[in-house]
Structure formats: C-alpha cells, structure tokens
Design a protein around this motif. Structure first.
Motif, PDB file in Angstrom:
ATOM      1  N   HIS A 190       0.848  -1.192   0.000  1.00 46.59           N
ATOM      2  CA  HIS A 190       0.000   0.000   0.000  1.00 46.59           C
ATOM      3  C   HIS A 190       0.879   1.237   0.000  1.00 46.59           C
ATOM      4  CE1 HIS A 190       1.174  -0.224   4.177  1.00 46.59           C
ATOM      5  NE2 HIS A 190       0.910   1.054   4.246  1.00 46.59           N
ATOM      6  N   LEU A 192       3.307   3.693  -1.579  1.00 49.06           N
ATOM      7  CA  LEU A 192       3.831   4.165  -2.858  1.00 49.06           C
ATOM      8  C   LEU A 192       5.317   4.470  -2.792  1.00 49.06           C
ATOM      9  CD1 LEU A 192       0.871   6.427  -4.028  1.00 49.06           C
ATOM     10  CD2 LEU A 192       1.728   4.386  -5.174  1.00 49.06           C
ATOM     11  N   GLY A 193       5.791   4.811  -1.607  1.00 50.70           N
ATOM     12  CA  GLY A 193       7.226   5.052  -1.432  1.00 50.70           C
ATOM     13  C   GLY A 193       8.022   3.802  -1.765  1.00 50.70           C
ATOM     14  N   SER A 234      -2.199  12.460  -1.301  1.00 48.71           N
ATOM     15  CA  SER A 234      -2.546  12.330   0.114  1.00 48.71           C
ATOM     16  C   SER A 234      -1.401  11.773   0.947  1.00 48.71           C
ATOM     17  CB  SER A 234      -3.809  11.492   0.273  1.00 48.71           C
ATOM     18  OG  SER A 234      -3.654  10.260  -0.361  1.00 48.71           O
ATOM     19  N   ILE A 235      -0.263  11.562   0.314  1.00 45.23           N
ATOM     20  CA  ILE A 235       0.866  11.037   1.082  1.00 45.23           C
ATOM     21  C   ILE A 235       1.670  12.176   1.704  1.00 45.23           C
ATOM     22  CG2 ILE A 235       2.907   9.569   1.007  1.00 45.23           C
ATOM     23  CD1 ILE A 235       1.886   8.598  -1.685  1.00 45.23           C
ATOM     24  N   PRO A 236       1.843  12.173   2.997  1.00 52.70           N
ATOM     25  CA  PRO A 236       2.728  13.168   3.586  1.00 52.70           C
ATOM     26  C   PRO A 236       4.161  12.755   3.287  1.00 52.70           C
ATOM     27  CG  PRO A 236       1.888  11.692   5.288  1.00 52.70           C
ATOM     28  CD  PRO A 236       1.315  11.226   3.983  1.00 52.70           C
ATOM     29  N   SER A 237       4.961  13.649   2.862  1.00 56.39           N
ATOM     30  CA  SER A 237       6.346  13.274   2.606  1.00 56.39           C
ATOM     31  C   SER A 237       7.222  14.480   2.846  1.00 56.39           C
ATOM     32  CB  SER A 237       6.518  12.804   1.164  1.00 56.39           C
ATOM     33  OG  SER A 237       6.464  13.913   0.306  1.00 56.39           O
ATOM     34  N   ALA A 238       8.496  14.246   2.734  1.00 55.21           N
ATOM     35  CA  ALA A 238       9.455  15.315   2.957  1.00 55.21           C
ATOM     36  C   ALA A 238       9.151  16.511   2.061  1.00 55.21           C
ATOM     37  CB  ALA A 238      10.857  14.798   2.704  1.00 55.21           C
ATOM     38  N   THR A 240       6.178  17.636   0.975  1.00 57.25           N
ATOM     39  CA  THR A 240       4.890  18.332   1.073  1.00 57.25           C
ATOM     40  C   THR A 240       4.892  19.561   1.960  1.00 57.25           C
ATOM     41  OG1 THR A 240       4.272  16.793   2.807  1.00 57.25           O
ATOM     42  CG2 THR A 240       3.361  16.380   0.621  1.00 57.25           C
ATOM     43  N   GLY A 241       5.876  19.690   2.811  1.00 58.65           N
ATOM     44  CA  GLY A 241       5.774  20.768   3.788  1.00 58.65           C
ATOM     45  C   GLY A 241       4.636  20.455   4.727  1.00 58.65           C
ATOM     46  N   ASP A 243       1.395  21.725   4.467  1.00 50.37           N
ATOM     47  CA  ASP A 243       0.067  22.046   3.941  1.00 50.37           C
ATOM     48  C   ASP A 243      -0.861  20.880   4.214  1.00 50.37           C
ATOM     49  OD1 ASP A 243       1.498  24.121   2.911  1.00 50.37           O
ATOM     50  OD2 ASP A 243       1.732  23.180   0.929  1.00 50.37           O
ATOM     51  N   ARG A 244      -2.156  21.201   4.118  1.00 50.40           N
ATOM     52  CA  ARG A 244      -3.127  20.126   4.270  1.00 50.40           C
ATOM     53  C   ARG A 244      -2.958  19.113   3.148  1.00 50.40           C
ATOM     54  NH1 ARG A 244      -3.669  22.385   8.450  1.00 50.40           N
ATOM     55  NH2 ARG A 244      -5.529  23.341   9.289  1.00 50.40           N
ATOM     56  N   LEU A 245      -3.193  17.854   3.499  1.00 50.48           N
ATOM     57  CA  LEU A 245      -3.090  16.805   2.503  1.00 50.48           C
ATOM     58  C   LEU A 245      -4.401  16.682   1.754  1.00 50.48           C
ATOM     59  CD1 LEU A 245      -1.502  14.234   4.934  1.00 50.48           C
ATOM     60  CD2 LEU A 245      -0.317  15.379   3.067  1.00 50.48           C
ATOM     61  N   HIS A 246      -4.328  16.064   0.592  1.00 53.09           N
ATOM     62  CA  HIS A 246      -5.563  15.840  -0.143  1.00 53.09           C
ATOM     63  C   HIS A 246      -6.348  14.692   0.494  1.00 53.09           C
ATOM     64  CE1 HIS A 246      -8.462  15.335  -3.256  1.00 53.09           C
ATOM     65  NE2 HIS A 246      -8.108  14.074  -3.411  1.00 53.09           N
ATOM     66  N   VAL A 247      -7.642  14.901   0.666  1.00 56.50           N
ATOM     67  CA  VAL A 247      -8.478  13.846   1.220  1.00 56.50           C
ATOM     68  C   VAL A 247      -9.479  13.407   0.166  1.00 56.50           C
ATOM     69  CG1 VAL A 247     -10.258  13.318   2.917  1.00 56.50           C
ATOM     70  CG2 VAL A 247      -8.259  14.640   3.588  1.00 56.50           C
TER      71      VAL A 247
ATOM     72  N   VAL C 186      -3.617   5.029   3.471  1.00 53.35           N
ATOM     73  CA  VAL C 186      -3.077   6.332   3.111  1.00 53.35           C
ATOM     74  C   VAL C 186      -4.149   7.421   3.042  1.00 53.35           C
ATOM     75  CG1 VAL C 186      -1.614   7.552   1.469  1.00 53.35           C
ATOM     76  CG2 VAL C 186      -1.438   5.095   1.673  1.00 53.35           C
ATOM     77  N   ALA C 190      -4.566  10.603   5.626  1.00 53.76           N
ATOM     78  CA  ALA C 190      -4.568  12.015   5.247  1.00 53.76           C
ATOM     79  C   ALA C 190      -5.698  12.759   5.952  1.00 53.76           C
ATOM     80  CB  ALA C 190      -4.712  12.142   3.729  1.00 53.76           C
ATOM     81  N   ASN C 194      -4.996  15.808   8.608  1.00 54.73           N
ATOM     82  CA  ASN C 194      -5.557  17.143   8.358  1.00 54.73           C
ATOM     83  C   ASN C 194      -6.390  17.597   9.541  1.00 54.73           C
ATOM     84  OD1 ASN C 194      -4.478  17.225   5.874  1.00 54.73           O
ATOM     85  ND2 ASN C 194      -6.396  17.097   4.743  1.00 54.73           N
ATOM     86  N   GLN C 197      -4.557  18.710  12.516  1.00 53.64           N
ATOM     87  CA  GLN C 197      -4.033  20.069  12.315  1.00 53.64           C
ATOM     88  C   GLN C 197      -5.123  21.127  12.525  1.00 53.64           C
ATOM     89  OE1 GLN C 197      -2.340  19.569   8.378  1.00 53.64           O
ATOM     90  NE2 GLN C 197      -0.259  19.618   9.199  1.00 53.64           N
ATOM     91  N   GLY C 215       7.805  10.356   7.173  1.00 59.20           N
ATOM     92  CA  GLY C 215       7.045  11.243   6.298  1.00 59.20           C
ATOM     93  C   GLY C 215       5.955  11.952   7.083  1.00 59.20           C
ATOM     94  N   ARG C 218       7.442  14.418   9.618  1.00 59.28           N
ATOM     95  CA  ARG C 218       7.911  15.619   8.937  1.00 59.28           C
ATOM     96  C   ARG C 218       6.743  16.545   8.613  1.00 59.28           C
ATOM     97  NH1 ARG C 218      11.825  17.996   5.038  1.00 59.28           N
ATOM     98  NH2 ARG C 218      11.052  20.100   5.320  1.00 59.28           N
ATOM     99  N   PRO C 258      11.609   5.717   2.096  1.00 58.46           N
ATOM    100  CA  PRO C 258      11.399   5.530   0.660  1.00 58.46           C
ATOM    101  C   PRO C 258      11.001   6.859   0.028  1.00 58.46           C
ATOM    102  CG  PRO C 258      10.048   3.996   1.952  1.00 58.46           C
ATOM    103  CD  PRO C 258      10.629   4.979   2.898  1.00 58.46           C
ATOM    104  N   ASP C 259      11.581   7.139  -1.114  1.00 56.88           N
ATOM    105  CA  ASP C 259      11.300   8.403  -1.777  1.00 56.88           C
ATOM    106  C   ASP C 259      10.256   8.178  -2.849  1.00 56.88           C
ATOM    107  OD1 ASP C 259      11.423  10.813  -3.266  1.00 56.88           O
ATOM    108  OD2 ASP C 259      13.437  11.144  -2.457  1.00 56.88           O
TER     109      ASP C 259
END
Lengths: 309, 321, 308
Positions: A190, A192-193, A234-238, A240-241, A243-247, C186, C190, C194, C197, C215, C218, C258-259
């Motif tokens: 599941h 994607l990374g 919707s994946i939080p990653s290095a 994305t900063g 910001d809100r993620l897509h839901v 995933v 999300a 959100n 936050q 991830g 961060r 993983p990137d």
C-alpha cells in the motif's frame, strides 16, 4: 476482484498497489491458489510458463508451490509456525521439492540463511520464530521462499510491519537476490514510497479492478487516473511541507455494495460530471505501456487545491 | 527447570498452611464430633464419654487442638478414623489405588476416544462424520453423569448381566494372581466407561475447535505456500498446535480424577476416595474428611505445576528457568 | 513559555532472575531524556521500535513510573505526584492511541466511550452530556446518530476519530498521539492528519507526536527529537533534522525513507550504501564505552546533537 489482467516478466518487479479492501491480497492468494475453494469463484486464467494454474489440480499445484512460485507474507510472527524451528521450516520446503539427503538439506538451509544476511546461521537454524527480531524473521521468511530458486516470488506487504531502516535493508536484499536469480517479483503493497524505491512496473487497484498500470517511472511522473493522482496527493512526505493533505471524498465501497456498473471511482469524485465516465469502463492505452481505466481521467481536476507534482 | 519446580513447591507451603487452618475450622464448626453419636446410645455411660472427650483433647481451646493436629500431620499421623477404627492413612491407603485405577482408566479411554473423534470432526468439518460426532457431543453434554451411570448399570449389569454391579473385586480371590487382575479389570469396565463416554465430549469439542481455529492461522497458509500436501500440513503443522492447550490441560485433568468421582463411585459402590469422602462426611468422621480435603488440595496444586511443566515442554515460547 | 518540560527522564524496567526472583538488572527503556514542548507546537519523537519513544510518552501520562528525572507540566512535577494529585493534571493531558481497533471498548456505545472522561471529572445531567458528546462528534465529522452505535460499526478512520473526540472532551492542553495513523490506509491517514491540524488551530492544542513514519512526522511536526536506545541522539526543527542531519543514526534513518520520486532511486541506494559503510566503520565513535549515546550538545539555536 473483477477483470484483472497483467503480466510479470523474468527479472521484473511488478508492484500491485491499493488500499485495504481493493483486492490485492485476494489476488496474491489466487495466484498461489491458496484461497478457500468452497467460497470462491474464479474465472479466467493464471498462466505460468505453459500451464494454467486455475486448471491445475491440488497435487499438480503443490509441485509448483514452493518450487516455482514462492511467497513472502507480511506479518512474519504469525506467518511462521511458533512450534517449529526456523531451520526446520526452511528445510520443509526442500523436503517436498528436492531429493537431497538430510545432511545436504541442512547445509543448503545454512547457505540460505547466510544468503539473506543472517549473521549466525548455525544458531538461527535452531531458533524459534519468537526468538528472532522482526527483521531477522522477515529474512528467514525470504530464505524460505527462495529455497528452491523459484522463478516467481509473490511478496505480500513484505516490509509493512518493519522499521524504516530494516525495510530499506529488506528491499535491498530482495533486489540483490533478484540480480542473481532473475526471478519475477510481484510486490503487493500500500506504500507508494516502496513502489517508487524498487518496482519496475506498477498496477494500481481500486475496488477490485485495475485502474491504472504501466512503468513506474512513467506513472509516478505522469499519473492519469483520478485515484492514482488523489493517492499521490494524500501522502505526507518530505516534499509536502505542512500544507493540508488531499483527502479523497467518501470511502471505499464494501464488497457487498460494490457498484457493478460504471466507473467504481465515480462517487468519490462527485464534482466531475457524470457524462465523462464510461458506461462499462475499459482500460485504455494512453501511451506505450501505460493503461488507464475509464475516460474520466481526461476531465479530472482537483477541487480547490493545487496538484502536487 | 529444577529451580522452578522447587520454588513452586516451596510456594505451596503457605498455601497449604492457610488451607489447613480453613479446613480445620470448618471441621470444628460442623455440629457434633466423633463422640456425638455415642451419646444417643442408651448403653453408653455419659461420664465415660465426657472422660473420653477430655482424653482426646476435644475440650481444649481450638488453637491448641489445631497445633496438636498440625504437629501430628507433620509426623505423618493423620489421626484415627472413628468409623473404621484404624489409622486414617490406612483407610485412605486402602482405597486410593482403586481411585487411581479408575482415574487412569477413565483418562485413557477418554483420550483414546476423544483424539480421533476430535481430529475427524475438526479436519472434515461439516462432513457427515462431523455431524454424527457433534450429535454425540450434544447428547453427552446434555446427559448428567449419574443418570448415564445408572443407565449403564441397569443395561449392562442387571439386564444383560455382562459386568458386576458393584465393588472393586470379588471376595475370596487371591490377590496377586492373574485372575485377580482380570477380576479387578472386569469391575472397572462399567465405571470407567460411564465416566469416559461423558467426559470425552468436552475434549472432542475442544480439540475440534482448536483444529478449526489453527486451520485459519497465517502459518498454515505459509505451509501451504511451500507446496506441502494437505495431509502433511495436518500432521506437521495443525495437530501439534491444536494439541497444545489439551496437553496443558492434562495436569488439571489428572488431579480432578484423583479426587475421585463421587457419583460414579457411589453408584457402583466402588470403594474409592470419592465414596469414602461422602460416607465420612455423613458419619462425621472428620479426621478422614480433613485428610481427604488436604490431600486433594495438594493434588490440585501439584496438577497446576504439572500443567505448567507440560506446557513449557511442548511450547517453545514458554520457557521456565 | 514551555508547557511541558522533561528533564533527564529515566524509565527502567526490572529484569528479575535467580532463585528468589530478585531484580538482577534493568532495561533502560528511557535513559536520560530531556526536551520541552512549547504551547501550540507539535513536537515529534521518532525512533525505531524499542527506542523508548512510547515509554517516554506513557511516562508523561504517568502510565509508566519514572525511575528518576522530572516531568514539569505547568509548575508541577508529574513524577512526584500521588494518584489523587495527578487526577486534575490528567484532564489537561490526553492520549490518542495507535490501534483504533483495540483501544475502544467494543461493548460500549460511542456515547459512553466519549463521555467516559467527562463522567470522571464533571457532574453533568445526561441531557447536557449528550449535547457535549454530539458537539464533539460533529467536530470530528461524525453523524450525531453515531452516539448509539458500537465501535465495530465504524471504519478504522472513523474509530480513530472517536478516539480523538474522547481525548478532546475535557479540553486538554496537551495531546500525546502515539502512532495515531500507522494502522490506517493512506487516504484515511490524510483525513486524520488534516483533522488533527485543524483541531490544533481551533483549540490551540500542543501535540507530542510519537511515530516511526518519518514522512508523517515531517509533515506534522515543527520540532523533532530522534531517539535511539532510550536516548535522544538529535533534536532540531524539522528542516534541520531532514535536510541537515548530523548524527550518523539520524542520517541513516533519513536515508531509509522511501522516496516517492523513482528517478532518485539509484542515487538513494548509493547514499544508503555509503552510509552503511560509514555506519559500520564509525558507529562506535558515536557512543561512549558503555554503548550509550552522548549527551546532546547544542550546535545552533535550535539544533542539538549527541556527539562526543
């Protein structure tokens, strides 16, 4: 699962991606023919070299399982017999597929344990699963799956329960084994990374169907299906900063309420007009080796947010 | 391992001590004593009885009596039975072997029946064989053991006269001869079968559930993915895991049986511990009752220890050091 | 001002052995950890399983007893308070657990689950209580009909929201979130992130976010502490930790993420292998003779590393 088709070539890693309930584990089990036969209906064919696995009987299938087709399971603590030593469980594979002597089998098991990077094979051989760490258990699970040099390995969430550093090691290990044996790997995940890290091709599944497939490089750069695009956002990653993620709107339909007709992702992108979907969505080749289901991808946009690339 | 056993046995001492106080108090709290019955006898001289009471220390304060009692026990002296007019150890010694034979006979037959039935029922779940076995199980659960034992007695002893109706051996047979052994076994058949046929159902049901449960575990899928044929998956993976809880239960089972089956022994007037207990309670033979309670409690404690040891022997995840 | 101040916290678990089951040694699950949480921020504790991050979180909840050190919340030291003295503090510190499947009592209705903390602290009529619960259900985006349902009638993400609603009812100042999304898919993850936050903005909450998914950490945290074998090996702002890790262990942890960009995979593999080599060669120099990480040393205003 409905109308799923894909191929795995020698020396290739195909990742099957999707969220829980999308049918990816059912896919793995049906390739191995390990599903409950009384409660399952299977149509179509699963071709391995010259034979169709669906048409084989149990005895014929047992000759392939563990020898030509190996499987790596997710939770290595529950997936190993708690009352049997790790060594025995690996050896068992050799019992049914080789005519090595007892001594030779033991030697081969030690060799396998060493191959997957277990530091003290003689010691681990005699250990029970619960005495090993998660990473070590997963390594012995891999050594079990590759014991007879299979041509295809199915890895069902092989690194999900592991810490990141161990995950990286296990993925590198799979790659390095593949380099030597040229086996084809079906990686079910599941994450994607993980796909981006290791796979050659990707099959994205949603609600039992393949919605997009193609080479990893292409699809990560240019995802087309709304589901794939939503998932990536919707994946939080290095990157994305904060910001809100897509839901994604709504939830995955349960098996019993699965829509039988039309685009199965329709309800979750309600702002996209109905007439952009196909009545019976098909996979379309949008570029060479890049397939997308339904026509809605042409009209898809994100509501009120910028798409992250 | 030995350290563990020793520590556990030492740990039993305070438990047994507390228990002995409770047992003693309860015996004392019951109305009457060993001489109460004698008072009813018009020929008995009341003064003589009072004198005997003093002699036996029955008029001393309770704690004095308790200390005397526990001291004697420490020397292996459990006192004298007033109904049997002999030492308690002798009274129990006479009967304990009968109970042991009955217990192990029952256990043996129970497992001989339950294991194959449980495996059939669990492996071929929902087959006609499983349905038949399940039917038997329901019947067994629903039948109280004393009714079943009476029925067996009526059928096989009175009606068909195949087996003796009571006792543990016929009189005038020379102990130690082969015919003596056969005679003993002949007397055991009905009590053992009555106990075992009913006790089996619990174990069958348990084993069946364990097998069905084990079948769906992840490691069974792993075994299948190695190409192991079905029958070998059962013998190599499923059964051993399914037997674990049953093996562990063995310790408790044994002590349960050493206590004697009150119903079975009474119905077949089989001279064992269970029957002795009932008659001793009714006749207020407290020295026998207290000794029996202490003995069965000790056996229970040993049984739990035995279960732990068995479990650690068969399950590598449980190691005692 | 710091809302929470953890000073040289140690949590030890005894190892018993020998004939008399005496304590022969201790597992130093948390071995001298100090950090502080500022009001309104999200502080992340990351580390692998067994690093002591969850144990530290539980010590703050006083679910684990500290062997030594202080946990200052406001002006009170949690480690020194008795059970009854802790009770008022517990109002202000709430916890969200990892597994939304096992952390909710399956036999209780949602109403009872969410109202449980309220009932411990306040006397409310059942009408008032219902109103409060409904209000929080609304906040976490669940139907008001949900109050009469049982946990198994909800999906994983919804259950996690019920857990969050329960944590919110007492209007806490600090929420300790122990791997709150690692059991979720995933897309559901999300949603929950959100939502956490949004709540933080609305209620000015402070989060201690415990996790292994770098991830997620961060994405959520302004400052991060990296734990390894019961010790903090590095602490700094998110960007310091991710872009300029100084401790070898942190570097390795970051390199293992993983990137999402497949085109970087060769480069990342090279980096990982280089780090692995460095790790094997210089690993010992990052730890003292007993294998313990050094104390944190400040290398900038916000960035500290455990180097000799």
């Amino acid at each position: 699962m409905d109308n799923v088709s894909f191929t795995v070539n020698e020396n290739e890693i195909v990742a099957v991606v999707g969220e829980s309930g999308c049918g990816k584990s059912a896919l793995a089990l049906s390739i191995m023919q390990l599903h409950n036969k009384q409660r399952t209906k299977i149509e179509g064919a699963i071709r391995y070299r010259d034979s169709d696995l669906v048409a084989l009987n149990e005895a014929q299938m047992n000759k392939l399982r563990g020898k030509d087709l190996g499987m790596i399971f997710q939770e290595s603590l529950t997936a190993l017999n708690p009352l049997m030593t790790v060594g025995r469980q690996i050896e068992e594979n050799l019992d049914y597929h080789t005519d090595l002597t007892k001594k030779a089998k033991k030697a081969r098991t030690m060799e396998l344990l060493a191959k997957v990077g277990i530091p003290l094979p003689e010691f681990t051989y005699k250990q029970y699963p619960h005495e090993l760490s998660g990473g070590m258990r997963q390594r012995s699970m891999i050594s079990m799956a590759i014991a007879c040099n299979p041509s295809v390995i199915i890895a069902d969430e092989p690194t999900t329960a592991l810490d990141v550093t161990i995950q990286a090691q296990i993925l590198d290990l799979l790659k390095s084994i593949q380099k030597k044996t040229h086996m084809g790997i079906i990686l079910i995940t599941h994450d994607l990374g993980v796909v981006a890290e290791i796979a050659d091709r990707i099959v994205v599944m949603y609600a039992g169907q393949v919605v997009e497939m193609g080479t990893v490089l292409r699809i990560f750069k240019n995802p087309r299906h709304p589901y794939t695009r939503s998932l990536m956002n919707s994946i939080p990653s290095a990157a994305t900063g904060q910001d809100r993620l897509h839901v994604i709107e709504g939830a995955v339909p349960s098996i019993t309420r699965m829509p039988r007709q039309g685009c199965r992702f329709k309800d979750r992108i309600s702002w996209i007009p109905d007439n952009t979907h196909e009545n019976s969505p098909e996979l379309h080749e949008v570029a060479s080796d890049h397939w997308v289901r339904c026509s809605c991808y042409k009209h898809f946009y994100f509501q009120g947010r910028k798409e992250k690339r | 391992m030995w350290k563990f056993i020793l520590r556990r046995i030492l740990g039993m001492i305070p438990q047994l001590f507390v228990l002995s106080i409770l047992v003693f108090m309860m015996a004392k709290a019951m109305p009457g004593d060993a001489l109460t019955g004698r008072q009813m006898d018009p020929k008995a001289d009341p003064e003589r009885i009072a004198e005997q009471r003093v002699q036996m220390g029955l008029n001393d304060p309770v704690h004095v009596q308790y200390i005397r009692w526990i001291k004697n026990i420490a020397h292996g002296d459990w006192g004298v039975s007033y109904t049997h007019k002999t030492r308690v150890t002798e009274v129990i010694g006479d009967r304990i072997w009968n109970t042991v034979y009955l217990a192990f006979g029952t256990l043996l037959i129970t497992y001989l029946l339950a294991i194959p039935l449980g495996i059939i029922s669990g492996r071929w779940n929902d087959s006609w064989m499983d349905k038949a076995i399940t039917g038997y199980n329901y019947l067994g659960y629903a039948t109280p053991v004393f009714i079943f034992a009476l029925l067996m007695l009526f059928l096989f002893s009175f009606t068909f006269a195949l087996f003796p109706a009571g006792g543990s051996v016929d009189p005038y047979i020379e102990p130690g001869t082969f015919s003596y052994v056969l005679n003993k076994i002949n007397h055991l058949v009905l009590p053992v079968m009555s106990g075992a046929l009913v006790a089996t159902v619990t174990t069958v049901q348990y084993l069946k559930n364990e097998i069905i449960d084990t079948k769906t575990r992840d490691f069974i899928r792993t075994a299948r993915s190695k190409g192991i044929p079905d029958s070998k998956v059962y013998s190599g993976h499923i059964l051993r895991n399914a037997f674990l809880p049953i093996a562990a239960f063995l310790g408790y089972e044994i002590t349960g049986l050493v206590g004697g089956s009150v119903f079975i022994e009474s119905i077949y007037s089989y001279p064992g511990i269970g029957q002795l207990f009932v008659t001793s309670v009714m006749l207020r033979d407290f020295s026998v009752v207290t000794a029996l309670v202490m003995m069965t409690s000790f056996a229970t404690l040993l049984g739990t220890l035995l279960s732990d040891i068995i479990l650690s022997a068969v399950d590598p995840r449980i190691r005692i050091e | 001002m710091a809302l929470l101040n953890v000073n040289d916290l140690k949590v030890y678990f005894p190892i018993v052995g020998g004939f008399f089951r005496r304590v022969t040694d201790y597992v130093r699950a948390v071995d001298g950890v100090s950090f502080e949480l500022h009001e309104g921020e999200t502080y992340g504790l990351v580390g692998e399983s067994g690093s002591g991050k969850s144990t530290a979180g539980k010590a703050i909840m006083s679910l684990n007893k500290a062997a030594s050190g202080e946990i200052l919340f406001g002006n009170k030291d949690i480690t020194k308070l008795s059970g009854s003295q802790i009770k008022p503090l517990r109002r202000d510190i709430q916890m969200i657990f990892q597994d939304p499947y096992s952390s909710l009592n399956p036999k209780k209705r949602v109403l009872d689950i969410i109202a449980e903390p309220l009932r411990n602290y306040e006397r409310m009529s059942s009408v008032e209580e219902k109103k409060v619960v409904q209000n929080y259900l609304d906040k976490v985006g669940l139907d008001s009909e949900a109050i009469h349902k049982y946990p198994h009638e909800f999906s994983g993400g919804q259950r996690q929201r019920i857990g969050i609603a329960r944590a919110l009812t007492l209007k806490p100042k600090l929420i300790i979130a122990d791997e709150p999304v690692s059991a979720l898919d995933v897309s559901v993850q999300a949603q929950v992130l959100n939502f956490l936050q949004e709540l933080q903005e609305e209620y000015k909450l402070t989060y201690l976010f415990i996790g292994h998914d770098l991830g997620v950490i961060r994405h959520m945290c302004s400052r991060i502490g990296v734990m390894y074998r019961g010790r903090l090996v590095e602490e700094g702002t998110s960007s310091e930790i991710y872009e300029n890790p100084r401790h070898l262990y942190t570097k390795r942890l970051i390199a293992a993420i993983p990137d999402i960009r497949p085109e970087t995979r060769r480069e990342k593999e090279r980096l990982r292998n280089a780090l692995k080599e460095e790790y094997e060669q210089t690993f010992a120099s990052y730890f003292d003779d007993t294998g313990r990480a050094y104390d944190l040393k400040r290398i900038s205003e916000t960035h500290s590393v455990a180097l000799p």
